[in-house]
Design an enzyme around this catalytic site. Structure first.
Site, short mmCIF file in Angstrom:
data_model
loop_
_atom_site.label_atom_id
_atom_site.label_comp_id
_atom_site.label_asym_id
_atom_site.label_seq_id
_atom_site.Cartn_x
_atom_site.Cartn_y
_atom_site.Cartn_z
N CYS A 93 0.86 -1.11 0.00
CA CYS A 93 0.11 0.01 0.06
C CYS A 93 0.85 1.19 0.02
CB CYS A 93 -1.11 -0.04 1.03
SG CYS A 93 -2.55 0.64 0.73
N ARG A 127 -11.78 6.49 -3.95
CA ARG A 127 -11.18 5.49 -3.02
C ARG A 127 -11.38 4.04 -3.16
NH1 ARG A 127 -8.17 7.11 1.06
NH2 ARG A 127 -7.51 5.30 2.46
N HIS A 192 -3.82 -4.40 1.19
CA HIS A 192 -3.31 -3.87 2.34
C HIS A 192 -3.38 -4.79 3.66
CE1 HIS A 192 -6.40 -1.87 5.12
NE2 HIS A 192 -6.83 -3.12 4.88
#
Lengths: 241, 411
Positions: A93, A127, A192
């Protein structure tokens, strides 16, 4: 093979937003299951990054810690030296973006990265939050599908010096139908947090780069979680490990 | 309150009707729908309902509902207190709470961390209580440094008196733009989010006792506390020591009680008057409640994030079996990565039962930690397997509500 495998976790004080410790724990667990002793070093951001490690891990973080982390790693030079001598690196990430030539910092202003991967990252419109499924580059030896969770606004362009780690089936990844990338023994991914928990084969790939071929281990809880998550992300597809 | 304009009176009355209907039809406890209806009819309803009251806003990552309850209990010494006791902590919940107690001169409102600036602006609350900030449901809650920065902007230039936990560096930073702050050394168990200075990013050094902290690179440091939590006691600003002796268990609740005492004193309710009222609180919206079935007595502990699990482990009895239940619905956060931030090894010597919709995530987590466990496909199966006698239960938000529902929400 050496007597002890050394795992270096870079900047848990800055870049460990959400379960990044999981990657350390999974590597230790899978090494231990094969009788390989491990030693883990947590390198705080005020401390130098050792060059002698075997596997380096760096995780995710907010904008500001990401910028601070990149500045300190550039100044420190330890990680660059370790990778040059053949250490393995998993960058997740924010840590993934730091490994490129440039990434989007606060308000999207470009920040210089470490240049260990031929990528450049910026900020996307939306996002990307949710489950991700991706098929791994067959050149990596037939690894099973990646499953994980992504939560980022990054868009990453891959240069000719890297290969995509995988092609997305569900989710956003790099933003161009690929997810993550690799070059030599450096792997970057947008999966992530504890990416290795749901992708033990990726953990084994990192371990095998250091210690060579690995004996099989009891994988039952890893596999049951994988099956459940893949079924949840791909309804109707059945089990497709 | 009684001087509400006609439109606001009508809006709040219809809101109350909607809430009653929601309860009567078994759809919920009514604390959100009532406020939504009211706000639809009169968008300025919260401001109007808040006017002329003495309000406290309570915000943090953990302990909001409990601290709200403790402060409410203390302020009842003075008169009626409007409060959102069931954790409906966004503006619709605030409207319902204030409309339901329209003549109460005081109000204590739990406020979601993100909504604090908006609710402070709208209500003009005179007192703000800030306890802790830590990683929490990243897929929807966002980043906590940004949150603290929003608190700074919201508090700057406002007359509100802030009561803040100075043992939490991020809370200290978030509160320090306020014109008036009372600092409470209320402790900090979870420190994984405060290794770096919120002001400059430099490393934070801790004193040998671990209580004080200071940045190695800039001048940011822990302010001198006015109130101190010292084990079982609280030391007030005059140096007097008060044994807490509250019924709610664990260090986290002693911390919540210390904050509540400092808030109560801003209303001239001193610890001699406030403490007996804090001691009357035994459970909070089902948390810490004991429920019984088939020869098992379950104590229910809610833990929604790594800091909350650390607090729950502090309360759980090491001699008892423990049931862990984890879901990942919207309110829980759909990402279970946080399980890897918790150190489960403390459970290695007690029987552990794992259930909930994301039990496989938890199962792998425990396997990697080397903690033996039994996987249970349902809560019924768990109840059949768990030994007779007392049992602790730790569950995250919707898992906790499901277990409460099993017992008819009688708790």
């Amino acid at each position: 093979m050496q007597s002890e495998l050394s795992i270096v976790w870079i900047y848990p004080d800055l870049l460990s937003t959400y379960g990044d410790q999981g990657n350390v724990l999974v590597l230790e667990h899978r090494a231990r299951a094969r009788g390989i002793a491990t030693r883990t070093v947590h390198v705080r951001s005020a401390d130098p990054v050792p060059q002698y490690g075997n596997i380096y891990l760096i995780g995710g973080g907010e904008d500001r810690p990401q910028i601070l982390g990149a500045e300190r790693l550039r100044r420190d030079g330890g990680l660059r030296a370790a990778v040059a001598r053949g250490a393995a690196l998993l960058a997740v990430c924010a840590g993934y973006q730091i490994m490129g030539s440039v990434f989007g910092g606060e308000d999207g202003r470009p920040v210089e990265g470490l240049g260990l991967l031929d990528i450049s990252s910026g900020r996307g419109e939306r996002r990307a939050v949710g489950e991700l499924v991706a098929d791994v580059d067959p050149a990596l030896g037939g690894l099973p599908r990646l499953t994980g969770f992504e939560n980022h606004m990054g868009v990453t362009r891959l240069g000719p010096g890297v290969r995509p780690l995988s092609r997305t089936v569900v989710g956003t990844g790099n933003g161009d139908g690929t997810e993550g990338c690799y070059a030599g023994r450096v792997i970057g991914t947008y999966l992530h947090g504890p990416a290795l928990a749901r992708n033990p084969a990726l953990a084994d790939l990192l371990l095998s780069w250091v210690v060579g071929p690995l004996a099989p281990v009891d994988d039952v809880w890893y596999q049951r979680l994988r099956e459940e998550r893949l079924a949840a992300a791909l309804p109707g597809a059945g089990s497709s490990l | 309150m009684s001087q509400l304009p006609l439109r606001a009176q009508l809006a709040s009355a219809l809101g109350r009707t909607a809430a009653t209907l929601s309860r009567a039809t078994g759809r919920g406890d009514g604390s959100v729908i009532g406020g939504r209806v009211g706000l639809m009819l009169e968008p300025d309803l919260l401001r109007k309902l808040a006017a002329d009251r003495k309000l406290v806003l309570v915000s943090a990552t953990n302990g909001k509902t409990t601290t709200t309850r403790l402060i409410t209990s203390a302020l009842q010494e003075l008169g009626d207190v409007a409060t959102n006791a069931f954790g409906a902590n966004m503006p619709a919940g605030h409207v319902s709470a204030l409309a339901a107690a329209k003549d109460a001169p005081y109000g204590v409102l739990e406020v979601d961390e993100k909504y604090l600036p908006e609710v402070l602006d709208t209500t003009g609350a005179g007192v703000v209580c800030l306890m802790n900030l830590s990683r929490d449901q990243m897929d929807r809650a966002g980043e906590i440094w940004l949150l603290a920065q929003k608190w700074r902007r919201a508090l700057s230039g406002k007359p509100a008196h802030v009561i803040a936990n100075c043992d939490d560096p991020l809370v200290t930073w978030g509160a320090s733009t306020a014109a008036r702050v009372t600092w409470v050394a209320a402790g900090q168990r979870w420190r994984e989010d405060s290794w770096c200075c919120p002001e400059c990013g430099g490393p934070l050094d801790r004193s040998a006792s671990g209580a004080a902290w200071a940045c190695r690179e800039c001048t940011f440091h822990r302010p001198e506390p006015n109130w101190v939590l010292d084990g079982e006691d609280v030391i007030d600003p005059r140096g007097a020591r008060w044994r807490l002796d509250i019924q709610l268990p664990g260090e986290a609740n002693r911390s919540n009680a210390a904050m509540a005492l400092a808030v109560a004193e801003t209303f001239w309710v001193d610890p001699a008057r406030a403490l007996p009222r804090l001691r009357m609180v035994t459970s909070v919206a089902g948390r810490y409640t004991m429920v019984e079935r088939d020869g098992r007595a379950l104590r229910l502990l809610l833990a929604k994030n790594p800091a909350g699990w650390l607090e729950a482990f502090d309360v759980a009895d090491p001699a008892l079996p423990i049931i862990l239940s984890v879901n990942a619905q919207g309110p829980d956060g759909r990402d279970t990565s946080w399980l890897w931030d918790i150190d489960y090894r403390i459970l290695a010597d007690r029987p552990v039962f794992v259930t909930g919709e994301r039990r496989l995530d938890l199962a792998l987590r425990l396997a990697v930690a080397g903690v033996p466990f039994q996987l249970c496909d349902s809560f019924q199966q768990t109840m059949a397997l768990v030994p007779l006698g007392r049992v602790d239960v730790i569950a995250n938000y919707t898992a906790f509500q499901q277990i409460r529902a099993e017992f008819g929400r009688a708790v």
